[in-house]
Design a protein around this motif. Structure first.
Motif, short mmCIF file in Angstrom:
data_model
loop_
_atom_site.label_atom_id
_atom_site.label_comp_id
_atom_site.label_asym_id
_atom_site.label_seq_id
_atom_site.Cartn_x
_atom_site.Cartn_y
_atom_site.Cartn_z
N THR A 59 3.15 3.09 4.75
CA THR A 59 4.16 3.29 3.62
C THR A 59 4.95 1.75 3.35
O THR A 59 4.42 0.78 4.33
CB THR A 59 5.11 4.07 4.07
OG1 THR A 59 5.94 4.33 3.09
CG2 THR A 59 5.79 3.76 5.32
N ARG A 69 9.70 7.47 4.33
CA ARG A 69 8.61 8.13 4.81
C ARG A 69 8.56 9.35 6.03
O ARG A 69 8.06 10.15 6.19
CB ARG A 69 7.40 7.33 4.89
CG ARG A 69 5.86 7.72 5.22
CD ARG A 69 5.22 8.57 3.80
NE ARG A 69 4.31 9.03 3.74
CZ ARG A 69 3.59 9.86 3.25
NH1 ARG A 69 4.59 10.72 2.27
NH2 ARG A 69 2.47 10.61 3.46
N GLN A 88 10.26 12.31 5.06
CA GLN A 88 9.34 13.08 4.34
C GLN A 88 8.52 13.95 5.19
O GLN A 88 8.18 15.15 5.22
CB GLN A 88 8.35 12.28 3.38
CG GLN A 88 9.17 11.90 2.06
CD GLN A 88 8.32 10.86 1.50
OE1 GLN A 88 7.49 10.52 1.76
NE2 GLN A 88 8.81 10.59 0.15
N HIS A 89 7.80 13.27 6.45
CA HIS A 89 7.09 14.02 7.42
C HIS A 89 8.29 14.90 8.00
O HIS A 89 7.68 16.16 8.29
CB HIS A 89 6.80 12.86 8.33
CG HIS A 89 5.55 11.98 7.90
ND1 HIS A 89 4.41 12.57 7.74
CD2 HIS A 89 5.34 10.82 7.84
CE1 HIS A 89 3.44 11.70 7.44
NE2 HIS A 89 4.15 10.38 7.64
N VAL A 93 5.04 16.33 3.63
CA VAL A 93 3.47 15.77 3.76
C VAL A 93 2.68 17.00 4.46
O VAL A 93 2.88 17.25 5.60
CB VAL A 93 3.73 14.76 4.48
CG1 VAL A 93 2.10 14.06 4.98
CG2 VAL A 93 4.66 13.72 4.27
#
Length: 80
Positions: free
Chosen positions: A21, A27, A30-31, A36
């Motif tokens: 990323t 990121r 988001q995980h 994801v």
């Protein structure tokens, strides 16, 4: 900068994920929020290691290496 990172699932400690990323903090969020698909069933995640590279091409190549057999062994030996 581009980042290649290795995550470990907290709820399923034998599960690892390697990704790339340009915004590491976002990121990981988001995980951990399940956005994801590849990682959503193993949330939450913790960051084991990350590598900052100055080009997308170098980061993509390093990510692919870490996902190869020898790259997984390298990561296992040094970061797990």
């Amino acid at each position: 900068m581009y980042y290649v990172y290795i995550l470990q699932s907290i709820s399923h400690p034998t599960q690892y994920y390697t990704g790339m990323t340009s915004d590491l903090k976002t990121r990981i969020q988001q995980h951990n929020h399940g956005y994801v698909s590849h990682t959503s069933k193993f949330t939450p995640w913790k960051l084991l290691a990350y590598f900052a590279l100055d080009s997308r091409d170098k980061a993509a190549k390093f990510e692919q290496y870490l996902k190869s057999g020898s790259g997984r062994e390298f990561a296992k030996k040094h970061f797990r």
